[in-house]
Design a protein around this motif. Structure first.
Motif, mmCIF file in Angstrom:
data_model
loop_
_atom_site.group_PDB
_atom_site.id
_atom_site.type_symbol
_atom_site.label_atom_id
_atom_site.label_comp_id
_atom_site.label_asym_id
_atom_site.label_seq_id
_atom_site.Cartn_x
_atom_site.Cartn_y
_atom_site.Cartn_z
ATOM 1 N N LYS A 139 0.786 -1.237 0.000
ATOM 2 C CA LYS A 139 0.000 0.000 0.000
ATOM 3 C C LYS A 139 0.821 1.292 0.000
ATOM 4 O O LYS A 139 0.302 2.348 -0.348
ATOM 5 C CB LYS A 139 -0.949 0.031 1.205
ATOM 6 N N LEU A 140 2.092 1.237 0.410
ATOM 7 C CA LEU A 140 2.875 2.465 0.540
ATOM 8 C C LEU A 140 2.937 3.290 -0.746
ATOM 9 O O LEU A 140 2.719 4.504 -0.699
ATOM 10 C CB LEU A 140 4.282 2.178 1.066
ATOM 11 N N PRO A 141 3.210 2.696 -1.902
ATOM 12 C CA PRO A 141 3.225 3.532 -3.117
ATOM 13 C C PRO A 141 1.879 4.210 -3.360
ATOM 14 O O PRO A 141 1.831 5.382 -3.742
ATOM 15 C CB PRO A 141 3.552 2.537 -4.234
ATOM 16 N N ILE A 142 0.793 3.504 -3.101
ATOM 17 C CA ILE A 142 -0.548 4.076 -3.286
ATOM 18 C C ILE A 142 -0.769 5.203 -2.283
ATOM 19 O O ILE A 142 -1.260 6.276 -2.631
ATOM 20 C CB ILE A 142 -1.625 2.979 -3.149
ATOM 21 N N LEU A 143 -0.397 4.955 -1.018
ATOM 22 C CA LEU A 143 -0.552 5.979 0.012
ATOM 23 C C LEU A 143 0.230 7.240 -0.345
ATOM 24 O O LEU A 143 -0.277 8.362 -0.209
ATOM 25 C CB LEU A 143 -0.077 5.452 1.372
ATOM 26 N N MET A 144 1.453 7.057 -0.793
ATOM 27 C CA MET A 144 2.288 8.213 -1.144
ATOM 28 C C MET A 144 1.691 8.982 -2.317
ATOM 29 O O MET A 144 1.585 10.206 -2.273
ATOM 30 C CB MET A 144 3.710 7.761 -1.472
ATOM 31 N N LEU A 145 1.297 8.276 -3.361
ATOM 32 C CA LEU A 145 0.765 8.948 -4.543
ATOM 33 C C LEU A 145 -0.574 9.612 -4.256
ATOM 34 O O LEU A 145 -0.826 10.737 -4.708
ATOM 35 C CB LEU A 145 0.641 7.963 -5.706
ATOM 36 N N GLN A 146 -1.449 8.933 -3.483
ATOM 37 C CA GLN A 146 -2.724 9.551 -3.147
ATOM 38 C C GLN A 146 -2.517 10.774 -2.253
ATOM 39 O O GLN A 146 -3.215 11.778 -2.396
ATOM 40 C CB GLN A 146 -3.655 8.535 -2.475
ATOM 41 N N SER A 147 -1.556 10.704 -1.347
ATOM 42 C CA SER A 147 -1.260 11.849 -0.484
ATOM 43 C C SER A 147 -0.729 13.025 -1.309
ATOM 44 O O SER A 147 -1.139 14.178 -1.095
ATOM 45 C CB SER A 147 -0.232 11.463 0.587
ATOM 46 N N LEU A 148 0.167 12.745 -2.242
ATOM 47 C CA LEU A 148 0.679 13.799 -3.112
ATOM 48 C C LEU A 148 -0.436 14.401 -3.965
ATOM 49 O O LEU A 148 -0.521 15.620 -4.132
ATOM 50 C CB LEU A 148 1.783 13.252 -4.013
ATOM 51 N N LYS A 149 -1.310 13.521 -4.476
ATOM 52 C CA LYS A 149 -2.425 14.003 -5.287
ATOM 53 C C LYS A 149 -3.372 14.849 -4.437
ATOM 54 O O LYS A 149 -3.875 15.882 -4.898
ATOM 55 C CB LYS A 149 -3.175 12.836 -5.920
ATOM 56 N N ALA A 150 -3.630 14.426 -3.212
ATOM 57 C CA ALA A 150 -4.493 15.200 -2.318
ATOM 58 C C ALA A 150 -3.913 16.595 -2.121
ATOM 59 O O ALA A 150 -4.635 17.596 -2.197
ATOM 60 C CB ALA A 150 -4.661 14.486 -0.974
ATOM 61 N N GLY A 151 -2.633 16.674 -1.848
ATOM 62 C CA GLY A 151 -1.980 17.966 -1.674
ATOM 63 C C GLY A 151 -2.091 18.829 -2.915
ATOM 64 O O GLY A 151 -2.364 20.034 -2.830
ATOM 65 N N GLU A 152 -1.889 18.236 -4.073
ATOM 66 C CA GLU A 152 -1.974 18.972 -5.329
ATOM 67 C C GLU A 152 -3.395 19.479 -5.561
ATOM 68 O O GLU A 152 -3.604 20.624 -5.952
ATOM 69 C CB GLU A 152 -1.524 18.091 -6.497
ATOM 70 N N GLU A 153 -4.404 18.633 -5.312
ATOM 71 C CA GLU A 153 -5.790 19.044 -5.517
ATOM 72 C C GLU A 153 -6.200 20.136 -4.533
ATOM 73 O O GLU A 153 -6.910 21.074 -4.897
ATOM 74 C CB GLU A 153 -6.733 17.841 -5.421
ATOM 75 N N ILE A 154 -5.759 20.029 -3.287
ATOM 76 C CA ILE A 154 -6.062 21.062 -2.300
ATOM 77 C C ILE A 154 -5.424 22.383 -2.730
ATOM 78 O O ILE A 154 -6.043 23.440 -2.661
ATOM 79 C CB ILE A 154 -5.596 20.625 -0.889
ATOM 80 N N LYS A 155 -4.189 22.314 -3.215
ATOM 81 C CA LYS A 155 -3.514 23.525 -3.710
ATOM 82 C C LYS A 155 -4.281 24.115 -4.890
ATOM 83 O O LYS A 155 -4.505 25.328 -4.942
ATOM 84 C CB LYS A 155 -2.078 23.211 -4.123
#
Length: 164
Positions: A139-155
């Protein structure tokens, strides 16, 4: 998968910008310093317990690894129009069976050797053998990518609000 590559690119773009930003957090300062000091070492690794345990750890982790990332990138290049098939065949063979595979594996073992002790590697092996460790590896790659995507979408949402 293109979104994954885009998100990784965004992360590395942010990371590279953080190297020059004097307001970065300590973790990015540490990352920038370690990357600045990084020297590639592809020489043969010692045939000792630590090297063998690092190989064991890498085989257990599963999930995303650099070897698979290279294979993915080659496949991505092959899918492009006018892809240089002959060149990609040579690169693929280099990383699957040739010196590229050996040099990459050596480099990674040297990287691990500089970051972890034998005791720590053994602790990581125990963790990755556990069900929680297996799930983390998966799950770590998914967690990292989803977290990065969340940050990008919030920005992006924030930028849109600023424009209103």
């Amino acid at each position: 998968m293109k979104k994954t590559a885009t998100i990784l690119l965004l992360f590395f773009t942010f990371w590279s910008q953080a190297q020059n930003d004097k307001t970065t957090t300590p973790i990015f300062e540490k990352i920038a310093l370690e990357m600045k000091e990084f020297k590639l070492d592809t020489t043969s690794v010692p045939n000792d317990k630590l090297s063998k345990r690092i190989e064991k750890l890498r085989s257990l982790k599963g999930g995303f690894n650099i070897n698979e990332a290279i294979e993915f990138k080659i496949a991505e290049e092959r899918s492009k129009e006018n892809a240089p098939t002959e060149e990609l065949d040579k690169i693929e063979a280099f990383f699957k069976n040739g010196n590229g595979k050996k040099w990459l594996n050596n480099a990674i073992i040297w990287i691990y050797r500089k970051q972890f002790t034998l005791k720590e590697i053994n602790q990581l092996i125990r963790f990755y053998k556990s069900s929680a460790g297996q799930k983390m590896a998966d799950k770590l790659p998914i967690l990292m990518l989803q977290s990065l995507k969340a940050g990008e979408e919030i920005k992006e949402n924030f930028v849109q609000q600023l424009k209103k």
